[in-house]
Design an enzyme around this catalytic site. Sequence first.
Site: not given
Length: 206
Positions: A9-11, A14, A162
């Site tokens: 997952t992105d930060k 998200t 990531c």
Amino acid sequence: AEKVTHLITDKTGTLTEGKPRVVETRPAGTIKKDDLLRLVAAVEAQSEPPLARAVVDRAGDADLKIPSASDFESTTGGGVRAHVEGALIRVGKRAFIEEFGIKVDGGLGEIAEKLQEEARTVIWASRDKELLGFLAIADPIKQTSAEAIRALHELGVKVVMCTGDNTRTAQAVARELGIDEVHAEVSPEDKQRIVNELKAQGHCVA
């Protein structure tokens, strides 16, 4: 989906709300806070990410007149630059600023690191060879993120963050949410490489 072993997952937007706002303006030297914000906003007005919009919105809230910028350039994973009021303004990560021989004052650097450990994103700014200071940006974690990660853990799924954001900021968010693995300050190509490495190890990646 029952075969998935790892969720990447992105930060920003998200795990977090994706509605960042500038919470601190720290000038270096003799520049005033409003001038720092005005010059950074001039460059960021040419950019699209949520953090850029947060800077422009803050300048608007402060009723500052944002000057025009020319020769805008963006470096993926690093920062942006443009000519504003006859000078080259660079805005981005500390490494992006330092790459051009601009030194960050030790005291200011320590303040920035402390803010990053509180999950703030710090963007630095310079004018030609002069450090202008930094802005700290907060992006609250979504109320649903912790519950979602707990549910994934109950399913036996390992959660990997990531993000292109700073390592300290990313780790602060990961600690709060109980994320298993963090890769910070990564480019889109790095993210693809991490997916491929996990797949090569026999994992099923979402």
